[in-house]
Design a protein around this motif. Structure first.
Motif, PDB file in Angstrom:
ATOM      1  N   LEU A  28       0.824  -1.216   0.000  1.00  0.00           N
ATOM      2  CA  LEU A  28       0.000   0.000   0.000  1.00  0.00           C
ATOM      3  C   LEU A  28       0.854   1.261   0.000  1.00  0.00           C
ATOM      4  CD1 LEU A  28      -2.726  -1.067   2.584  1.00  0.00           C
ATOM      5  CD2 LEU A  28      -3.024  -0.804   0.122  1.00  0.00           C
ATOM      6  N   ALA A  29       1.957   1.233   0.763  1.00  0.00           N
ATOM      7  CA  ALA A  29       2.821   2.410   0.855  1.00  0.00           C
ATOM      8  C   ALA A  29       3.452   2.742  -0.491  1.00  0.00           C
ATOM      9  CB  ALA A  29       3.897   2.186   1.911  1.00  0.00           C
ATOM     10  N   VAL A  30       3.875   1.707  -1.201  1.00  0.00           N
ATOM     11  CA  VAL A  30       4.455   1.925  -2.528  1.00  0.00           C
ATOM     12  C   VAL A  30       3.401   2.469  -3.486  1.00  0.00           C
ATOM     13  CG1 VAL A  30       5.449   0.753  -4.524  1.00  0.00           C
ATOM     14  CG2 VAL A  30       6.273   0.202  -2.238  1.00  0.00           C
ATOM     15  N   LYS A  31       2.183   1.930  -3.394  1.00  0.00           N
ATOM     16  CA  LYS A  31       1.112   2.335  -4.304  1.00  0.00           C
ATOM     17  C   LYS A  31       0.680   3.777  -4.084  1.00  0.00           C
ATOM     18  CE  LYS A  31      -3.596   1.076  -5.716  1.00  0.00           C
ATOM     19  NZ  LYS A  31      -4.713   0.124  -5.503  1.00  0.00           N
ATOM     20  N   PHE A  32       0.569   4.192  -2.792  1.00  0.00           N
ATOM     21  CA  PHE A  32       0.015   5.511  -2.493  1.00  0.00           C
ATOM     22  C   PHE A  32       1.067   6.522  -2.061  1.00  0.00           C
ATOM     23  CE2 PHE A  32      -4.174   4.234  -3.191  1.00  0.00           C
ATOM     24  CZ  PHE A  32      -4.457   3.039  -2.558  1.00  0.00           C
ATOM     25  N   HIS A  33       2.345   6.195  -2.230  1.00  0.00           N
ATOM     26  CA  HIS A  33       3.407   7.121  -1.837  1.00  0.00           C
ATOM     27  C   HIS A  33       3.225   8.472  -2.531  1.00  0.00           C
ATOM     28  CE1 HIS A  33       7.392   8.888  -1.440  1.00  0.00           C
ATOM     29  NE2 HIS A  33       7.635   8.007  -0.489  1.00  0.00           N
ATOM     30  N   ARG A  36       4.790   9.394  -5.801  1.00  0.00           N
ATOM     31  CA  ARG A  36       4.234   8.789  -7.014  1.00  0.00           C
ATOM     32  C   ARG A  36       2.826   9.297  -7.315  1.00  0.00           C
ATOM     33  NH1 ARG A  36       5.880   2.363  -7.122  1.00  0.00           N
ATOM     34  NH2 ARG A  36       8.126   2.678  -7.209  1.00  0.00           N
ATOM     35  N   ASN A  37       2.274  10.113  -6.420  1.00  0.00           N
ATOM     36  CA  ASN A  37       0.912  10.615  -6.588  1.00  0.00           C
ATOM     37  C   ASN A  37       0.883  12.110  -6.281  1.00  0.00           C
ATOM     38  OD1 ASN A  37      -0.888   7.912  -6.763  1.00  0.00           O
ATOM     39  ND2 ASN A  37       0.725   7.611  -5.235  1.00  0.00           N
ATOM     40  N   GLN A  38       1.586  12.864  -7.079  1.00  0.00           N
ATOM     41  CA  GLN A  38       1.699  14.291  -6.851  1.00  0.00           C
ATOM     42  C   GLN A  38       0.324  14.956  -6.869  1.00  0.00           C
ATOM     43  OE1 GLN A  38       4.467  15.951  -6.126  1.00  0.00           O
ATOM     44  NE2 GLN A  38       5.785  14.139  -6.267  1.00  0.00           N
ATOM     45  N   ASP A  39       0.054  15.793  -5.835  1.00  0.00           N
ATOM     46  CA  ASP A  39      -1.192  16.562  -5.729  1.00  0.00           C
ATOM     47  C   ASP A  39      -2.434  15.685  -5.715  1.00  0.00           C
ATOM     48  OD1 ASP A  39       0.327  18.907  -7.991  1.00  0.00           O
ATOM     49  OD2 ASP A  39       0.267  19.007  -5.790  1.00  0.00           O
ATOM     50  N   ASN A  40      -2.282  14.468  -5.245  1.00  0.00           N
ATOM     51  CA  ASN A  40      -3.418  13.544  -5.137  1.00  0.00           C
ATOM     52  C   ASN A  40      -3.771  13.393  -3.661  1.00  0.00           C
ATOM     53  OD1 ASN A  40      -5.196  11.361  -5.037  1.00  0.00           O
ATOM     54  ND2 ASN A  40      -4.229  10.326  -6.769  1.00  0.00           N
ATOM     55  N   LYS A  41      -4.766  14.165  -3.207  1.00  0.00           N
ATOM     56  CA  LYS A  41      -5.130  14.167  -1.797  1.00  0.00           C
ATOM     57  C   LYS A  41      -5.674  12.818  -1.333  1.00  0.00           C
ATOM     58  CE  LYS A  41      -4.047  18.437  -0.970  1.00  0.00           C
ATOM     59  NZ  LYS A  41      -2.903  18.765  -0.077  1.00  0.00           N
ATOM     60  N   GLU A  42      -6.383  12.132  -2.212  1.00  0.00           N
ATOM     61  CA  GLU A  42      -6.943  10.829  -1.839  1.00  0.00           C
ATOM     62  C   GLU A  42      -5.833   9.817  -1.575  1.00  0.00           C
ATOM     63  OE1 GLU A  42     -10.000   7.393  -3.576  1.00  0.00           O
ATOM     64  OE2 GLU A  42      -9.658   9.262  -4.690  1.00  0.00           O
ATOM     65  N   ALA A  43      -4.817   9.810  -2.456  1.00  0.00           N
ATOM     66  CA  ALA A  43      -3.692   8.899  -2.268  1.00  0.00           C
ATOM     67  C   ALA A  43      -2.920   9.252  -0.999  1.00  0.00           C
ATOM     68  CB  ALA A  43      -2.768   8.954  -3.480  1.00  0.00           C
ATOM     69  N   GLU A  44      -2.770  10.539  -0.753  1.00  0.00           N
ATOM     70  CA  GLU A  44      -2.067  10.968   0.461  1.00  0.00           C
ATOM     71  C   GLU A  44      -2.796  10.498   1.711  1.00  0.00           C
ATOM     72  OE1 GLU A  44      -1.548  15.234   2.562  1.00  0.00           O
ATOM     73  OE2 GLU A  44      -0.620  15.097   0.573  1.00  0.00           O
ATOM     74  N   ALA A  45      -4.143  10.608   1.703  1.00  0.00           N
ATOM     75  CA  ALA A  45      -4.931  10.170   2.854  1.00  0.00           C
ATOM     76  C   ALA A  45      -4.819   8.663   3.055  1.00  0.00           C
ATOM     77  CB  ALA A  45      -6.392  10.578   2.658  1.00  0.00           C
ATOM     78  N   LYS A  46      -4.807   7.903   1.957  1.00  0.00           N
ATOM     79  CA  LYS A  46      -4.700   6.444   2.067  1.00  0.00           C
ATOM     80  C   LYS A  46      -3.312   6.029   2.545  1.00  0.00           C
ATOM     81  CE  LYS A  46      -8.290   5.168  -1.233  1.00  0.00           C
ATOM     82  NZ  LYS A  46      -8.627   4.470  -2.490  1.00  0.00           N
ATOM     83  N   PHE A  47      -2.300   6.777   2.129  1.00  0.00           N
ATOM     84  CA  PHE A  47      -0.941   6.499   2.591  1.00  0.00           C
ATOM     85  C   PHE A  47      -0.848   6.712   4.106  1.00  0.00           C
ATOM     86  CE2 PHE A  47       3.397   7.896   3.593  1.00  0.00           C
ATOM     87  CZ  PHE A  47       4.132   6.849   3.070  1.00  0.00           C
ATOM     88  N   LYS A  48      -1.414   7.810   4.558  1.00  0.00           N
ATOM     89  CA  LYS A  48      -1.396   8.114   5.984  1.00  0.00           C
ATOM     90  C   LYS A  48      -2.214   7.082   6.771  1.00  0.00           C
ATOM     91  CE  LYS A  48      -2.335  11.845   9.274  1.00  0.00           C
ATOM     92  NZ  LYS A  48      -2.801  13.236   9.440  1.00  0.00           N
TER      93      LYS A  48
END
Length: 371
Positions: A28-33, A36-48
């Motif tokens: 999950l960390a690699v996927k939502f880092h 790798r997801n610049q300006d993607n708030k959803e990915a940032e929230a999932k990473f956290k």
């Protein structure tokens, strides 16, 4: 939005081993880092979210507390907060080629394990205290005095830890040292200042430089009428004080209720069982029941009452929270008791009754739902 279960977040079963938890988090960390997801708030929230779940489930004590008490269990341990020890060895977890994790975790979690913060200062940790009260105290409310130990700001140095406070020369006041290697930038707590960012030349003799002292405290806790069993009461600011005079955490008082000998509780209703004789059941009778608060109430048993019949007494149950004195009901289950010993005359009277009315030698079964 409510939190998702940590096992659900990582996509693992509750009994998953440490390696399985680590593998799921790495994926999950690699996927939502965020790199790798610049300006993607959803990915940032999932990473956290995944990182928070991993920190709890990879720590044996936090995982045990979470399994037993849910989110409340880890809240009482300071909550899931990033620290260098919990995430040491990122090369082992992520392998080569995933740089910048030190920066990412620092920006998300405050870079060094201080817990929730207030005005830029780490807030003190929460405390837990368990008490056991009687059944009627939980129903009608009670004020109890509890004793516990907590950390309070040192009165001699006012939390400063001593005199001659200066910026740590090794970390420059950041409380962290950063090790760089190519793409990698991994921050760990400074060993010279213990992550504080400052060192004290003349530590306070009372608190030995910590800024806090352990004290024994007594406070009164009000348990409201009708409080549900096995719930907790939050006392704001009664936890440990944070370092350098930072605000205190909270105290969570967990209420455990002793069972009653005669009454059971279901939400706001009370239940009890009363024995009656076969003649009282057959002919009907006036009997008296004593409520939980020792009222003596007359109860009419109708003629022909069958075993396990339930009678209701309105308003003699548990007080409803914030309902202006309204209470639930008391349900009385009647248990018809067959005498185990009979005199000769009693037996003869029963035989005469049986001869007069007849009895089934091959009775038909009754549906269970009709009982």
């Amino acid at each position: 939005m409510s939190k998702r279960d940590y096992y659900e977040v990582l996509g693992v079963e509750k009994g998953a081993g440490a390696d399985e938890v680590k593998k799921a988090y790495r994926k999950l960390a690699v996927k939502f880092h965020p790199d790798r997801n610049q300006d993607n708030k959803e990915a940032e929230a999932k990473f956290k979210e995944a990182t928070e779940a991993y920190e709890v489930l990879s720590d044996e004590k936090k995982r045990q507390a979470y399994d037993q008490f849910g989110f409340a269990g880890v809240d009482n341990m300071g909550g899931p907060t990033f620290n260098a020890n919990a995430f040491s060895g990122f090369e082992d977890l992520f392998g080569e080629g995933m740089g910048g994790f030190g920066n990412i975790f620092e920006s998300f979690f405050g870079g060094g394990g201080g817990g929730r913060r207030s005005g830029g200062r780490p807030r003190g940790s929460d405390l837990r205290h368990d008490i056991r009260i009687d059944f009627d105290q939980a129903v009608f409310g009670k004020e109890v005095e509890i004793e516990f130990d907590r950390l309070k700001t040192c009165g001699d140095c006012h939390g400063a830890g001593g005199e001659g406070v200066r910026t740590c020369s090794q970390c420059g006041g950041s409380g962290q040292v950063r090790r760089n290697s190519g793409f990698f930038s991994i921050a760990t707590a400074c060993t010279s200042c213990g992550g504080e960012g400052t060192v004290i030349d003349n530590p306070c003799s009372t608190c030995r430089g910590s800024g806090t002292v352990r004290v024994h405290q007594k406070i009164k806790v009000t348990i409201p009428p009708g409080m549900d069993p096995d719930r907790r009461i939050r006392l704001e600011g009664q936890g440990n004080n944070g370092p350098k005079g930072a605000p205190a955490g909270d105290l969570y008082v967990y209420i455990h209720v002793r069972p009653h000998q005669h009454f059971e509780r279901h939400k706001y209703d009370l239940y009890c069982v009363l024995p009656i004789s076969i003649t009282q059941a057959a002919l009907g009778a006036d009997i008296f029941v004593k409520t939980l608060d020792n009222k003596r109430i007359k109860l009419k048993v109708p003629p022909g009452t069958q075993d396990s019949k339930m009678l209701k007494i309105r308003g003699e149950g548990v007080p409803v929270l914030n309902a202006g004195g309204r209470r639930g009901d008391l349900y009385v289950k009647l248990k018809v008791v067959v005498p185990s010993r009979l005199s000769g005359k009693d037996k003869e009277l029963l035989r005469q009754y049986a001869d007069r009315h007849g009895e089934e030698s091959e009775p038909k079964p009754i549906r269970l739902k009709d009982l």
